[in-house]
Motif scaffolding. Structure first.
Motif, PDB file in Angstrom:
ATOM      1  N   SER A 143       0.825  -1.215   0.000  1.00 20.67           N
ATOM      2  CA  SER A 143       0.000   0.000   0.000  1.00 20.67           C
ATOM      3  C   SER A 143       0.859   1.265   0.000  1.00 20.67           C
ATOM      4  CB  SER A 143      -0.980  -0.003   1.173  1.00 20.67           C
ATOM      5  OG  SER A 143      -0.334   0.161   2.403  1.00 20.67           O
ATOM      6  N   VAL A 144       2.016   1.234   0.645  1.00 24.99           N
ATOM      7  CA  VAL A 144       2.895   2.401   0.627  1.00 24.99           C
ATOM      8  C   VAL A 144       3.434   2.639  -0.786  1.00 24.99           C
ATOM      9  CG1 VAL A 144       5.144   3.280   1.391  1.00 24.99           C
ATOM     10  CG2 VAL A 144       3.518   2.414   3.052  1.00 24.99           C
ATOM     11  N   CYS A 145       3.789   1.583  -1.489  1.00 30.57           N
ATOM     12  CA  CYS A 145       4.251   1.739  -2.877  1.00 30.57           C
ATOM     13  C   CYS A 145       3.155   2.385  -3.724  1.00 30.57           C
ATOM     14  CB  CYS A 145       4.628   0.388  -3.483  1.00 30.57           C
ATOM     15  SG  CYS A 145       6.071  -0.378  -2.737  1.00 30.57           S
ATOM     16  N   MET A 146       1.942   1.911  -3.549  1.00 28.74           N
ATOM     17  CA  MET A 146       0.801   2.452  -4.287  1.00 28.74           C
ATOM     18  C   MET A 146       0.542   3.903  -3.897  1.00 28.74           C
ATOM     19  SD  MET A 146      -3.030   0.928  -4.261  1.00 28.74           S
ATOM     20  CE  MET A 146      -4.429   1.996  -4.557  1.00 28.74           C
ATOM     21  N   SER A 147       0.591   4.180  -2.609  1.00 27.04           N
ATOM     22  CA  SER A 147       0.311   5.524  -2.109  1.00 27.04           C
ATOM     23  C   SER A 147       1.339   6.537  -2.589  1.00 27.04           C
ATOM     24  CB  SER A 147       0.274   5.503  -0.574  1.00 27.04           C
ATOM     25  OG  SER A 147       0.203   6.804  -0.061  1.00 27.04           O
ATOM     26  N   VAL A 148       2.607   6.228  -2.440  1.00 24.42           N
ATOM     27  CA  VAL A 148       3.659   7.163  -2.839  1.00 24.42           C
ATOM     28  C   VAL A 148       3.573   7.443  -4.333  1.00 24.42           C
ATOM     29  CG1 VAL A 148       6.161   7.444  -3.112  1.00 24.42           C
ATOM     30  CG2 VAL A 148       5.219   6.662  -0.931  1.00 24.42           C
ATOM     31  N   ASN A 149       3.389   6.407  -5.125  1.00 24.30           N
ATOM     32  CA  ASN A 149       3.325   6.609  -6.568  1.00 24.30           C
ATOM     33  C   ASN A 149       2.139   7.487  -6.942  1.00 24.30           C
ATOM     34  OD1 ASN A 149       4.736   5.605  -9.109  1.00 24.30           O
ATOM     35  ND2 ASN A 149       2.595   5.272  -9.605  1.00 24.30           N
ATOM     36  N   ASN A 150       0.973   7.198  -6.359  1.00 26.77           N
ATOM     37  CA  ASN A 150      -0.232   7.961  -6.679  1.00 26.77           C
ATOM     38  C   ASN A 150      -0.201   9.375  -6.140  1.00 26.77           C
ATOM     39  OD1 ASN A 150      -2.684   6.520  -8.005  1.00 26.77           O
ATOM     40  ND2 ASN A 150      -1.767   4.955  -6.707  1.00 26.77           N
ATOM     41  N   SER A 151       0.120   9.519  -4.861  1.00 22.50           N
ATOM     42  CA  SER A 151      -0.058  10.817  -4.208  1.00 22.50           C
ATOM     43  C   SER A 151       1.161  11.722  -4.317  1.00 22.50           C
ATOM     44  CB  SER A 151      -0.440  10.625  -2.740  1.00 22.50           C
ATOM     45  OG  SER A 151       0.581   9.942  -2.034  1.00 22.50           O
ATOM     46  N   LEU A 152       2.291  11.285  -3.877  1.00 25.19           N
ATOM     47  CA  LEU A 152       3.472  12.144  -3.868  1.00 25.19           C
ATOM     48  C   LEU A 152       4.040  12.380  -5.264  1.00 25.19           C
ATOM     49  CD1 LEU A 152       5.342  10.759  -0.755  1.00 25.19           C
ATOM     50  CD2 LEU A 152       4.064  12.888  -0.930  1.00 25.19           C
ATOM     51  N   VAL A 153       4.003  11.369  -6.093  1.00 27.88           N
ATOM     52  CA  VAL A 153       4.683  11.480  -7.382  1.00 27.88           C
ATOM     53  C   VAL A 153       3.719  11.874  -8.505  1.00 27.88           C
ATOM     54  CG1 VAL A 153       6.161  10.292  -9.044  1.00 27.88           C
ATOM     55  CG2 VAL A 153       6.424   9.824  -6.601  1.00 27.88           C
ATOM     56  N   CYS A 154       2.734  11.031  -8.767  1.00 28.51           N
ATOM     57  CA  CYS A 154       1.829  11.319  -9.889  1.00 28.51           C
ATOM     58  C   CYS A 154       1.040  12.609  -9.688  1.00 28.51           C
ATOM     59  CB  CYS A 154       0.869  10.149 -10.120  1.00 28.51           C
ATOM     60  SG  CYS A 154       1.657   8.685 -10.835  1.00 28.51           S
ATOM     61  N   TYR A 155       0.542  12.827  -8.485  1.00 29.05           N
ATOM     62  CA  TYR A 155      -0.240  14.039  -8.245  1.00 29.05           C
ATOM     63  C   TYR A 155       0.588  15.291  -8.526  1.00 29.05           C
ATOM     64  CZ  TYR A 155      -2.686  17.851  -5.986  1.00 29.05           C
ATOM     65  OH  TYR A 155      -3.283  19.051  -5.745  1.00 29.05           O
ATOM     66  N   GLY A 156       1.796  15.343  -8.001  1.00 28.63           N
ATOM     67  CA  GLY A 156       2.644  16.509  -8.212  1.00 28.63           C
ATOM     68  C   GLY A 156       2.955  16.748  -9.674  1.00 28.63           C
ATOM     69  N   LEU A 157       3.255  15.685 -10.395  1.00 33.15           N
ATOM     70  CA  LEU A 157       3.543  15.831 -11.822  1.00 33.15           C
ATOM     71  C   LEU A 157       2.308  16.280 -12.593  1.00 33.15           C
ATOM     72  CD1 LEU A 157       5.839  12.754 -12.454  1.00 33.15           C
ATOM     73  CD2 LEU A 157       6.437  15.139 -12.877  1.00 33.15           C
ATOM     74  N   GLN A 158       1.165  15.692 -12.280  1.00 29.04           N
ATOM     75  CA  GLN A 158      -0.057  16.049 -13.010  1.00 29.04           C
ATOM     76  C   GLN A 158      -0.466  17.501 -12.744  1.00 29.04           C
ATOM     77  OE1 GLN A 158      -3.572  13.423 -14.063  1.00 29.04           O
ATOM     78  NE2 GLN A 158      -4.308  14.351 -12.163  1.00 29.04           N
ATOM     79  N   GLU A 159      -0.339  17.945 -11.511  1.00 25.28           N
ATOM     80  CA  GLU A 159      -0.782  19.295 -11.155  1.00 25.28           C
ATOM     81  C   GLU A 159       0.247  20.379 -11.476  1.00 25.28           C
ATOM     82  OE1 GLU A 159      -3.914  20.104 -10.131  1.00 25.28           O
ATOM     83  OE2 GLU A 159      -4.276  17.992 -10.599  1.00 25.28           O
ATOM     84  N   TYR A 160       1.536  20.069 -11.382  1.00 25.64           N
ATOM     85  CA  TYR A 160       2.558  21.108 -11.479  1.00 25.64           C
ATOM     86  C   TYR A 160       3.613  20.865 -12.553  1.00 25.64           C
ATOM     87  CZ  TYR A 160       0.356  22.103  -7.035  1.00 25.64           C
ATOM     88  OH  TYR A 160      -0.581  22.351  -6.070  1.00 25.64           O
TER      89      TYR A 160
END
Length: 165
Positions: free
Chosen positions: A84-101
């Motif tokens: 779940s941490v692998c999934m969370s980090v990829n989705n929230s910290l990494v993908c979200y930041g790239l998609q938004e900024y």
């Protein structure tokens, strides 16, 4: 306000529960004791579209809502925190930041394969370096800095490495 889950959200929750029970539960204790990266499980999450759940489809994501993401995280976390941490980090910290900024170029180059969890057929996931000797796992106590030098960043800091992966 309607506080009921949609049919799609309930389907995502059930799919995540089934995945956790069938793919994560077998061997979870052994992987934890051996501190083994759950590569097979993360690859299968990518195949389900769970590594880029909230990423727009045009960038290789599943385009799901936040509630679906949280339901999936909850079901997987109940069984295997490492997955779940692998999934969370990829989705929230990494993908979200790239998609938004991120720039369009960054989205094409990095976000698309990250959302799919694969690049050239190989596992491809985002991460961040959390552990510092002074901070441990407390992100707010990190001392590493990134100084913008115009055409590059100057990174200063120390990371603690306990494992050789």
């Amino acid at each position: 306000m309607d506080f009921q889950f949609s049919e799609e959200q309930l389907m995502i929750k059930q799919a995540a529960r089934d995945f956790a029970m069938n793919e994560c539960l077998p061997g979870v204790i052994e992987r934890d004791e051996l501190q083994k990266f759950p590569k097979d499980q993360v690859e299968k999450l990518a195949d389900l579209g769970f590594m880029g759940m909230m990423v727009k489809p045009e960038y290789g994501g599943s385009g799901m809502d936040t509630v679906s993401y949280v339901l999936a995280m909850e079901e997987i976390s109940k069984v295997d925190a490492s997955v779940s941490v692998c999934m969370s980090v990829n989705n929230s910290l990494v993908c979200y930041g790239l998609q938004e900024y991120g720039t369009e170029e960054q989205k094409q180059k990095y976000l698309t394969p990250l959302a799919q969890g694969k690049k050239n057929g190989e596992l491809y996931i985002g991460a961040f370096l959390l552990s510092e000797p002074e901070a441990g796992s407390d992100a707010t106590s990190q001392q590493t800095t990134a100084e913008d030098k115009g055409d590059h960043y100057l990174l200063n800091g120390t990371k603690k490495l306990d494992h050789q992966w």
